[in-house]
Design an enzyme around this catalytic site. Structure first.
Site, PDB file in Angstrom:
ATOM      1  N   GLY A 182       0.821  -1.198   0.000  1.00 37.09           N
ATOM      2  CA  GLY A 182       0.000   0.000   0.000  1.00 37.09           C
ATOM      3  C   GLY A 182       0.856   1.250   0.000  1.00 37.09           C
ATOM      4  CB  ILE A 184       3.939   2.064   4.366  1.00 37.45           C
ATOM      5  CG1 ILE A 184       3.255   3.199   5.139  1.00 37.45           C
ATOM      6  CG2 ILE A 184       5.322   1.767   4.953  1.00 37.45           C
ATOM      7  CD1 ILE A 184       2.899   2.856   6.562  1.00 37.45           C
ATOM      8  CB  THR A 262       8.060  -0.243  10.817  1.00 34.68           C
ATOM      9  OG1 THR A 262       7.777  -0.477   9.422  1.00 34.68           O
ATOM     10  CG2 THR A 262       9.538  -0.454  11.073  1.00 34.68           C
ATOM     11  CB  ALA A 263       3.002  -2.669   9.991  1.00 37.42           C
ATOM     12  NE  ARG A 264      -1.884   0.072  13.478  1.00 32.43           N
ATOM     13  CZ  ARG A 264      -1.333   1.204  13.068  1.00 32.43           C
ATOM     14  NH1 ARG A 264       0.001   1.321  13.069  1.00 32.43           N
ATOM     15  NH2 ARG A 264      -2.074   2.212  12.670  1.00 32.43           N
ATOM     16  CD  GLU A 293       3.637   0.196  21.411  1.00 28.52           C
ATOM     17  OE1 GLU A 293       3.247   1.385  21.471  1.00 28.52           O
ATOM     18  OE2 GLU A 293       3.894  -0.367  20.341  1.00 28.52           O
ATOM     19  CG  HIS A 312       4.716   2.852  18.375  1.00 28.09           C
ATOM     20  ND1 HIS A 312       3.574   2.234  18.829  1.00 28.09           N
ATOM     21  CD2 HIS A 312       4.423   3.277  17.109  1.00 28.09           C
ATOM     22  CE1 HIS A 312       2.637   2.272  17.888  1.00 28.09           C
ATOM     23  NE2 HIS A 312       3.134   2.909  16.842  1.00 28.09           N
TER      24      HIS A 312
END
Length: 348
Positions: A182, A184, A262-264, A293, A312
């Site tokens: 997509g 990114i 680096t997404a979810r 987190e 994050h």
């Protein structure tokens, strides 16, 4: 004709100064007003709120009282992390458009907006450049031991040999597999062309022929896992992608490969990854997002010597929030001038 009333909710991320750009819409006979979401006064609370909503839904977060009081006669609502929940929607009989100036839109009640035929727009690529830059940086940091060397030097150790010594490669000799193509993923691929890397792609939600028409080297998932020196995740989190990278799929990767997220956090099984790294069934990993987190002090990642961890940070850039507002202004300008909006996430 009455002016279109637009209410903007600013916070510590998208500040009043940045949100003021919405005033440009007044040239189209709109009236723009502002309220502050006072609880979201810094990036720490904002990150916590976004994680809470992603994990537990929009109703897990409280309604911003200033927002509820000011929204009742408005036609358009524009927020960053404030919730456009059932309470807010019910209080706005004139609501025509809802806008969430984030890449995600979990802080809006999509079913309720859809039921009332109210379009929801967002800012889908607001942090795409920041995350793409960061993702490539994480690949290089893990492969070249940048973070580990930095830490050891501060501890007084001059280290010249690392666990991945036998497979530290130049990027031009590496195959990078992108899962998801997509906003990114496509930008990561573009950046990797400068490194002369071979890039292969698997996106389970896009027809392969559509990607091939863009010149993308599309492969099936098993091929990507087997051939990649880096596997980088760029999917949205949903029921279909929860723990997409599980123990079975990790077992199909090269033993010298690096897994990048680096997404979810929910896209991968943290326990399975820690086990694979501990037992050297994977070469390494670079991770920016976590199921809990801040990262707990007893997390198994912290016992490993073949992982790069960051707090994050991938979307962090002074340009991200500014871009969010730019995207929102452009779409609302289209709405006010009778053109179709570009980033509608419901009513399809």
């Amino acid at each position: 004709m009455a002016k279109v009333k637009i209410l903007c909710v600013y916070d510590g991320g998208i500040t009043r100064e940045l949100m003021e750009r919405m005033k440009e819409l007044e040239r189209y006979d709109a009236e723009v007003s502002f309220v502050e979401d006072r609880e979201m006064n810094a990036m720490g609370p904002i990150t916590d709120r976004m994680l809470l909503i992603e994990q537990n839904g929009v109703d897990a977060a409280p309604t911003c009282p200033e927002f509820l009081e000011a929204c009742k006669d408005k036609d358009i609502l524009v927020v960053h992390v404030a919730s456009i929940n059932k309470e807010i929607i019910a209080a706005c009989p004139n609501l025509k458009v809802a806008a969430v100036l984030r890449g995600g839109y979990e802080n809006a009640d999509v079913p309720e907006l859809t039921k009332r035929n109210i379009p929801l727009i967002n800012a889908p690529w607001r942090s795409a450049d920041a995350v793409a830059d960061f993702t490539v940086g994480m690949m290089i940091a893990e492969n070249k031991n940048i973070a580990r060397s930095h830490k050891l030097l501060f501890e007084g150790t001059w280290c010249k040999k690392y666990p991945n010594q036998a497979y530290i490669h130049n990027m031009r000799n590496c195959t990078v597999g992108l899962i998801g193509y997509g906003y990114i993923g496509s930008r990561v691929a573009k950046r990797l062309t400068g490194f002369e890397s071979r890039v292969i792609v698997h996106d389970p939600f896009v027809e392969p022929e559509k990607l091939r028409a863009q010149g993308v080297n599309v492969v099936d998932l098993d091929t990507l896992l087997a051939e990649s020196d880096f596997v980088s995740l760029h999917l949205r989190l949903s029921d279909k992608t929860q723990k997409f990278m599980n123990a079975d799929r990790m077992s199909k990767m090269k033993r010298t490969a690096y897994l990048i997220n680096t997404a979810r956090a929910g896209l991968l099984d943290e326990v399975a990854l820690a086990d694979a790294l501990k037992n050297h069934r994977l070469g390494g990993a670079a991770i920016d997002v976590y199921e809990v987190e801040p990262l707990p002090k007893d997390h198994p990642y912290l016992e490993l010597d073949n992982i790069t961890l960051t707090s994050h940070l991938a979307g962090t850039s002074c340009d991200t929030m500014r871009t969010s507002v730019e995207i929102g202004v452009e779409d609302l300008e289209r709405y006010l001038t009778g053109k179709p909006m570009l980033n509608v996430r419901n009513l399809k």
